[in-house]
Every structure is written in C-alpha cells, then in structure tokens.
Design a protein around this motif. Structure first.
Motif, PDB file in Angstrom:
ATOM      1  N   ALA A   1       0.827  -1.200   0.000  1.00  0.00           N
ATOM      2  CA  ALA A   1       0.000   0.000   0.000  1.00  0.00           C
ATOM      3  C   ALA A   1       0.864   1.253   0.000  1.00  0.00           C
ATOM      4  CB  ALA A   1      -0.908   0.001   1.232  1.00  0.00           C
ATOM      5  N   ALA A   2       0.385   2.275  -0.696  1.00  0.00           N
ATOM      6  CA  ALA A   2       1.130   3.526  -0.760  1.00  0.00           C
ATOM      7  C   ALA A   2       1.150   4.185   0.611  1.00  0.00           C
ATOM      8  CB  ALA A   2       0.464   4.469  -1.770  1.00  0.00           C
ATOM      9  N   PRO A   3       2.280   4.782   0.988  1.00  0.00           N
ATOM     10  CA  PRO A   3       2.376   5.433   2.282  1.00  0.00           C
ATOM     11  C   PRO A   3       1.510   6.696   2.325  1.00  0.00           C
ATOM     12  CG  PRO A   3       4.294   5.961   0.956  1.00  0.00           C
ATOM     13  CD  PRO A   3       3.510   4.927   0.196  1.00  0.00           C
ATOM     14  N   ALA A   4       1.273   7.168   3.536  1.00  0.00           N
ATOM     15  CA  ALA A   4       0.487   8.394   3.679  1.00  0.00           C
ATOM     16  C   ALA A   4       1.216   9.552   3.018  1.00  0.00           C
ATOM     17  CB  ALA A   4       0.271   8.685   5.163  1.00  0.00           C
ATOM     18  N   LYS A   5       0.438  10.464   2.455  1.00  0.00           N
ATOM     19  CA  LYS A   5       1.028  11.604   1.762  1.00  0.00           C
ATOM     20  C   LYS A   5       1.686  12.541   2.769  1.00  0.00           C
ATOM     21  CE  LYS A   5      -1.578  14.967   0.312  1.00  0.00           C
ATOM     22  NZ  LYS A   5      -2.543  15.776  -0.462  1.00  0.00           N
ATOM     23  N   PRO A   6       2.967  12.866   2.595  1.00  0.00           N
ATOM     24  CA  PRO A   6       3.635  13.800   3.498  1.00  0.00           C
ATOM     25  C   PRO A   6       2.930  15.151   3.464  1.00  0.00           C
ATOM     26  CG  PRO A   6       5.227  12.636   2.137  1.00  0.00           C
ATOM     27  CD  PRO A   6       3.872  12.343   1.571  1.00  0.00           C
ATOM     28  N   PRO A   7       2.694  15.786   4.629  1.00  0.00           N
ATOM     29  CA  PRO A   7       2.001  17.080   4.675  1.00  0.00           C
ATOM     30  C   PRO A   7       2.647  18.134   3.792  1.00  0.00           C
ATOM     31  CG  PRO A   7       2.215  16.152   6.870  1.00  0.00           C
ATOM     32  CD  PRO A   7       3.040  15.295   5.960  1.00  0.00           C
ATOM     33  N   ALA A   8       3.979  18.085   3.647  1.00  0.00           N
ATOM     34  CA  ALA A   8       4.689  19.106   2.873  1.00  0.00           C
ATOM     35  C   ALA A   8       4.265  19.121   1.411  1.00  0.00           C
ATOM     36  CB  ALA A   8       6.195  18.898   2.979  1.00  0.00           C
ATOM     37  N   LEU A   9       3.724  18.022   0.912  1.00  0.00           N
ATOM     38  CA  LEU A   9       3.288  17.988  -0.485  1.00  0.00           C
ATOM     39  C   LEU A   9       2.185  19.014  -0.736  1.00  0.00           C
ATOM     40  CD1 LEU A   9       3.215  14.185  -1.412  1.00  0.00           C
ATOM     41  CD2 LEU A   9       4.813  15.929  -2.200  1.00  0.00           C
ATOM     42  N   ASP A  10       1.421  19.337   0.289  1.00  0.00           N
ATOM     43  CA  ASP A  10       0.342  20.320   0.134  1.00  0.00           C
ATOM     44  C   ASP A  10       0.884  21.726  -0.111  1.00  0.00           C
ATOM     45  OD1 ASP A  10      -1.654  18.435   0.480  1.00  0.00           O
ATOM     46  OD2 ASP A  10      -1.653  18.653   2.661  1.00  0.00           O
TER      47      ASP A  10
END
Length: 210
Positions: free
Chosen positions: A139-148
């Motif tokens: 499963a893909a890891p959680a999206k890092p907050p910095a991507l926002d």
C-alpha cells in the motif's frame, strides 16, 4: 569546465578514474582522496562540482561522507557492490547518482556531466530493484504534509520527476524553459526537505505523484 574530486581507497582505481575523466575536454580532476574523511575535507576546501565517491573506504565510509557533503556539492557514488543496503543508503544520504565500477568509460564521463548539470542517474542494473521496492512494496504510504505546499505547477514537475524525466524532457512536456524547470525542481527539494532529485523521484513514485 566540470571540477571533479575522486575518492577511492585503492590507488590503482583512483588512477584509472583520473585517466578516464582526464580524457574529457570539459572535465578536470581537482583532487584525490583515499578515504571518506579526506574526501570531505578536500571537497570543502576545493569546492568541486562533483565528487566521485566510493562506498567502502577506511575512517569514514562513502555513505557517511556523502551525507556530510550533500547540499554543498553533488555526489556520484561509484562502487563495485550493488547491495541494496549500499544503493538505498547512498540515495537516502542524498547522492545524485549511483553507478557500478563496471560502467564503460564513456558512460562514466556522461554520468559526471549529467550530475554536474543538476540531473540524477542510477545504474540500469539497480533501477528495476528500485522500481520494485518503491512502486510494488504494498500500500502507498500516507502523503507527506509538505506535499500540500507545492503549487499546481510544482506538482506537475514533481510527477514528471517520478517518471524519471530529465529537466529538458520536463520542459518539453510542460511547455516551459529548462531554466524554469530547474527553478521548480530546486523549490520542490527545498519544500519537501529532500537532498536530491533522485529522492524526489522516489517520493513521487511512493505517493503516485500526489
């Protein structure tokens, strides 16, 4: 002229690398180091464009030396061993490239030029393992907050990095100047606190460019 520092604990190997690089009209070897500590010290004093770094060296290994130098100079790791611990260790440390010592002379020269231009490069023999590890690892890891924090345009560039596109290829696909592409890549690395475009490419694959 591309200034290169060669770091390898074997004198014969260093001599061979210097000979190969010296054959290129646009490359000059500004120094040689026999261990990681010497490599770090010389790199800080000579400010080369690229450090050609072996991994298994005395006093300070190449991965640790790479970690100390990233941010001040680009590091191209060149090693006999393609063990996963070396591959992933070098890329996590922020190396701009990873090649094996069986690389052809012309390919080595081309790789130095590629890294000096701000691009990343990985030996074809290990690329498939990287794709398997980061794209097929469940499963893909959680999206890092910095991507926002990325702008829409930066997200497009980020996705292209995940496809392994060069700055020139990204510029063509997104219809913008190559210099603008380089600026976007630099901003992406800064916002995501990454050490190299290779790390950015890996993160883009892990998150499917989200």
């Amino acid at each position: 002229m591309i200034r290169v520092l060669v770091a390898d604990d074997q004198a014969a190997v260093r001599a061979g690398l210097v000979l190969i690089l010296g054959s290129a009209a646009d490359i000059t070897v500004v120094g040689e180091a026999a261990d990681g500590e010497e490599a770090v010290a010389l790199a800080r004093r000579l400010a080369p464009d690229v450090v050609l770094m072996d991994i298994r060296m005395p006093r300070l290994d190449g991965i640790s030396a790479t970690r100390e130098l990233v941010g001040t100079t680009d590091v191209l790791v060149l090693t006999t061993f393609d063990l996963d611990e070396y591959v992933f260790g070098a890329l996590r440390a922020g190396a701009a490239g990873f090649l094996l010592k069986d690389v052809e002379a012309a390919a080595l020269v081309a790789a130095v030029r590629t890294v000096a231009s701000g691009e990343g490069i990985i030996a074809p023999k290990v690329t498939r393992r990287l794709i398997t590890a980061f794209a097929g690892g469940g499963a893909a890891p959680a999206k890092p907050p910095a991507l926002d924090e990325l702008t829409p345009r930066e997200r497009e560039v980020f996705a292209c990095l995940g496809e392994g596109l060069s700055n020139a290829q990204i510029a063509v696909r997104l219809d913008m100047a190559e210099t603008t592409t380089k600026t976007h890549v630099s901003r992406i690395l800064a916002k995501l606190d990454l050490r190299s475009r290779v790390q950015a490419a890996i993160l883009a694959r892990e998150t499917n460019g989200r």
